[in-house]
Design a protein around this motif. Structure first.
Motif, PDB file in Angstrom:
ATOM      1  N   ARG A  21       0.868  -1.186   0.000  1.00  0.00           N
ATOM      2  CA  ARG A  21       0.000   0.000   0.000  1.00  0.00           C
ATOM      3  C   ARG A  21       0.900   1.230   0.000  1.00  0.00           C
ATOM      4  O   ARG A  21       1.552   1.511   1.003  1.00  0.00           O
ATOM      5  CB  ARG A  21      -0.882  -0.030   1.240  1.00  0.00           C
ATOM      6  N   ASP A  35      -3.384   0.189  -3.379  1.00  0.00           N
ATOM      7  CA  ASP A  35      -3.413  -1.078  -2.646  1.00  0.00           C
ATOM      8  C   ASP A  35      -3.262  -2.192  -3.666  1.00  0.00           C
ATOM      9  O   ASP A  35      -4.177  -2.446  -4.449  1.00  0.00           O
ATOM     10  CB  ASP A  35      -4.747  -1.261  -1.914  1.00  0.00           C
ATOM     11  N   ARG A  42      -6.240  -1.538  -6.155  1.00  0.00           N
ATOM     12  CA  ARG A  42      -7.347  -0.619  -5.896  1.00  0.00           C
ATOM     13  C   ARG A  42      -6.734   0.754  -5.727  1.00  0.00           C
ATOM     14  O   ARG A  42      -5.872   0.952  -4.875  1.00  0.00           O
ATOM     15  CB  ARG A  42      -8.098  -1.035  -4.645  1.00  0.00           C
ATOM     16  N   THR A  44      -7.219   4.673  -4.796  1.00  0.00           N
ATOM     17  CA  THR A  44      -8.061   5.656  -4.122  1.00  0.00           C
ATOM     18  C   THR A  44      -7.465   7.020  -4.430  1.00  0.00           C
ATOM     19  O   THR A  44      -6.335   7.317  -4.044  1.00  0.00           O
ATOM     20  CB  THR A  44      -8.092   5.415  -2.599  1.00  0.00           C
ATOM     21  N   GLU A  49     -12.540   9.370  -5.578  1.00  0.00           N
ATOM     22  CA  GLU A  49     -12.840   8.278  -6.517  1.00  0.00           C
ATOM     23  C   GLU A  49     -12.065   7.012  -6.128  1.00  0.00           C
ATOM     24  O   GLU A  49     -10.899   7.077  -5.753  1.00  0.00           O
ATOM     25  CB  GLU A  49     -12.438   8.724  -7.926  1.00  0.00           C
ATOM     26  N   HIS A  50     -12.723   5.854  -6.198  1.00  0.00           N
ATOM     27  CA  HIS A  50     -12.105   4.548  -5.949  1.00  0.00           C
ATOM     28  C   HIS A  50     -12.234   3.724  -7.222  1.00  0.00           C
ATOM     29  O   HIS A  50     -13.312   3.644  -7.786  1.00  0.00           O
ATOM     30  CB  HIS A  50     -12.815   3.809  -4.811  1.00  0.00           C
ATOM     31  N   ARG A  51     -11.126   3.115  -7.636  1.00  0.00           N
ATOM     32  CA  ARG A  51     -11.164   2.311  -8.864  1.00  0.00           C
ATOM     33  C   ARG A  51     -10.382   1.023  -8.680  1.00  0.00           C
ATOM     34  O   ARG A  51      -9.253   1.040  -8.193  1.00  0.00           O
ATOM     35  CB  ARG A  51     -10.536   3.081 -10.034  1.00  0.00           C
TER      36      ARG A  51
END
Length: 96
Positions: A21, A35, A42, A44, A49-51
């Motif tokens: 991370r 992450d 993932r 952030t 926005e999270h993708r």
């Protein structure tokens, strides 16, 4: 002695390494928390926005892709491409 060795091997197989991370700062003021997992990552973004992105093999570095977003990293440097623009990024904190 064999049952003990078997028990140790079984326990070792159950232990999962936590994903890496890292925090990056990008030009334009964007922050990206990454992450990682073996198959993807993932992201952030500081915009909220999270993708989820999938890992794709490349010759040098690591590339992650999702609809409309590309995250490419190599060493302590990265590049984000989204919404038709790209910005260079640099690692500011590892294993946060």
């Amino acid at each position: 002695m064999r049952p003990f060795l078997l028990a140790v091997l079984l326990l070792a197989a159950c232990v999962q390494v936590p994903p890496a991370r890292d925090l990056y700062a990008c030009d334009g003021g964007l922050g990206v928390l990454v992450d990682r997992s073996p198959r993807g990552a993932r992201l952030t973004l500081s915009t909220g926005e999270h993708r989820g992105v999938w890992r794709r093999p490349v010759d040098a570095g690591t590339r992650y892709v999702a609809d409309g977003l590309i995250w490419y990293e190599r060493g302590d440097e990265a590049m984000i491409q989204r919404k038709g623009t790209s910005a260079p990024c640099r690692l500011v904190n590892r294993n946060v």
